[in-house]
Design a protein around this motif. Structure first.
Motif, PDB file in Angstrom:
ATOM      1  N   ALA A 164       0.651  -1.150  -0.172  1.00 43.75           N
ATOM      2  CA  ALA A 164      -0.025   0.072  -0.023  1.00 43.75           C
ATOM      3  C   ALA A 164       0.860   1.223  -0.164  1.00 43.75           C
ATOM      4  N   LEU A 165       2.124   1.201   0.734  1.00 40.71           N
ATOM      5  CA  LEU A 165       2.735   2.305   0.806  1.00 40.71           C
ATOM      6  C   LEU A 165       3.440   2.854  -0.437  1.00 40.71           C
ATOM      7  N   GLN A 166       3.836   1.559  -1.429  1.00 37.09           N
ATOM      8  CA  GLN A 166       4.567   1.525  -2.487  1.00 37.09           C
ATOM      9  C   GLN A 166       3.301   2.211  -3.699  1.00 37.09           C
ATOM     10  N   ALA A 167       2.252   1.673  -3.431  1.00 35.48           N
ATOM     11  CA  ALA A 167       1.260   2.406  -4.433  1.00 35.48           C
ATOM     12  C   ALA A 167       0.940   3.555  -4.347  1.00 35.48           C
ATOM     13  N   ALA A 168       1.231   4.116  -2.830  1.00 34.98           N
ATOM     14  CA  ALA A 168       1.104   5.591  -2.714  1.00 34.98           C
ATOM     15  C   ALA A 168       2.259   6.397  -2.979  1.00 34.98           C
ATOM     16  N   GLY A 169       3.367   5.845  -3.531  1.00 35.81           N
ATOM     17  CA  GLY A 169       4.560   6.569  -3.994  1.00 35.81           C
ATOM     18  C   GLY A 169       5.605   6.442  -3.114  1.00 35.81           C
ATOM     19  N   VAL A 170       5.552   5.865  -1.924  1.00 38.11           N
ATOM     20  CA  VAL A 170       6.545   5.555  -1.153  1.00 38.11           C
ATOM     21  C   VAL A 170       8.031   4.698  -1.738  1.00 38.11           C
TER      22      VAL A 170
END
Ligand SMILES: C=CC1=C(C)c2cc3[nH]c(cc4nc(cc5[nH]c(cc1n2)c(C)c5CCC(=O)O)C(CCC(=O)O)=C4C)c(C)c3C=C
Ligand code: FE2
Ligand code: FE2
Length: 341
Positions: free
Chosen positions: A121-127
């Motif tokens: 989820a963090l990666q999907a949010a650009g993290v």
């Protein structure tokens, strides 16, 4: 100027043990199967352990454990989940105030939300960078290393994984010790002074793990000594004990409940009891200590059992989390605002 439209490129992921989804036998069976099936937690060869786990333990323990969880469950859910969420929410605010554009999330080693789902989820949010902060101040292969295993399993499966940093231990961090000391002093102020003895109860691990090199016991003792120093308590005024023994093997000693019984029988009337290794109250503190151990102490002739709540959402603890996170974020190209300032 930081632009609020830009998502954070860096995140802190608070990782805790996890807890069942409900105080029911089926939920406990799922949770305990995952927890006790972890080779970091039970170091018995699979071939020997599987029949015991699935044939005996998972047939009897879920119902008994569910009944215990039911006694501490809140309208918002399991205390461990409630405190973990609250710590993540507060830390998000504090890191924000410190001018850092850093996302904060939490994940559970067993149960939900899983570590993999939260990194996804963090990666999907650009993290692009994740600092993993286990909610275990003292390192143990049974807990801290198991979180690392789970993060590593995510990396193995991922085509693109974030840059990662991992905190092993902060058992002697001055801000953690200060938060513990503040909670004891606040308790003493409420109660009109210290009891005869301060009992610091840590979760146990098998004695064998320590013999094989796990630094957990030493780290617990260091935390306790630093806390006693901060509180000006000499050795006669406090005790270090270990709770939550599981199975027939020898675990770290002295055990908490027998120590409390011996204290009562030896004439100690009033004890202050705390669990410094648990950042948030949970089954092991609320039921095992504040309920069962309390009863054992009073039954053995003790007069006052004064439980000191865990750090939970205390400002000093959230500030400690901020300080620990910031130290490990430093030198990382943490957040876009830093670049744009
Ligand atoms: C410092 C933290 C912990 C260590 C080290 C640890 C080791 C460890 N635990 C078990 C077995 C069980 N632990 C259980 C609950 C539990 N354990 C911790 C923390 C540590 N465990 C917490 C915070 C909790 C409470 C979880 C909650 O939902 O509130 C349980 C489950 C409860 C039950 O059925 O009694 C078991 C089982 C082992 C075997 C172990 C090291 C080898
Ligand atoms: Fe445990
Ligand atoms: Fe327990």
């Amino acid at each position: 100027m930081p632009s609020p439209a830009l998502p954070p490129s860096t995140a802190v992921l608070l990782c805790n043990l996890g807890t069942p989804d409900a105080p029911t036998a089926p939920a406990l069976r799922r949770y305990l199967a995952q927890f006790l099936g972890d080779p970091r937690v039970v170091e018995i060869p699979r071939l020997a352990w599987w029949p015991i786990l699935h044939g005996i333990i998972l047939r009897t323990r879920p119902r008994r454990s569910a009944a215990k969880y039911a006694t501490v469950w809140t309208p918002e859910g399991s205390p461990l989940a409630v405190w973990t969420q609250r710590q993540a929410t507060l830390l998000r605010g504090w890191l924000g105030e410190a001018g850092q554009h850093v996302a904060v999330q939490y994940a559970m080693r067993y149960g939900n939300p899983s570590i993999a789902s939260q990194i996804d989820a963090l990666q999907a949010a650009g993290v692009q960078r994740v600092l993993v902060l286990p909610l275990y101040p003292q390192y143990s292969s049974t807990t801290t290393a198991s979180i690392f295993d789970d993060v590593a399993a995510f990396v193995r499966r991922a085509r693109v994984y974030p840059e990662l940093r991992f905190i092993n231990s902060y058992h002697d961090h001055p801000a953690y010790i200060a938060a513990l000391a503040a909670s004891v002093r606040a308790h003493w102020a409420r109660e009109g002074g210290p009891a005869d003895k301060l009992v610091m109860s840590f979760h146990g691990i098998p004695e064998r793990n320590v013999r094989l090199g796990d630094p957990y016991a030493d780290e617990c003792r260091t935390t306790a000594r630093l806390l006693a120093e901060a509180l000006d308590l000499d050795e006669s005024r406090y005790a270090i004990t270990f709770q939550s023994r599981f199975g027939p093997a020898q675990w770290l000693q002295p055990y908490t409940e027998p120590t409390l019984v011996a204290l009562a029988q030896g004439g100690t009337k009033r004890v202050d009891v705390m669990c410094p290794g648990f950042p948030g109250d949970c089954l092991e503190t609320l039921e095992e200590i504040n309920d069962e151990a309390r009863e054992a102490f009073l039954h053995a002739g003790g007069q006052e059992f004064r439980y000191i709540p865990c750090l939970n959402d205390s400002p000093a603890w959230i500030d400690a989390l901020r300080a620990i996170a910031q130290q490990h974020l430093s030198g990382w190209p943490t957040a876009r605002p830093v670049l744009f300032d």
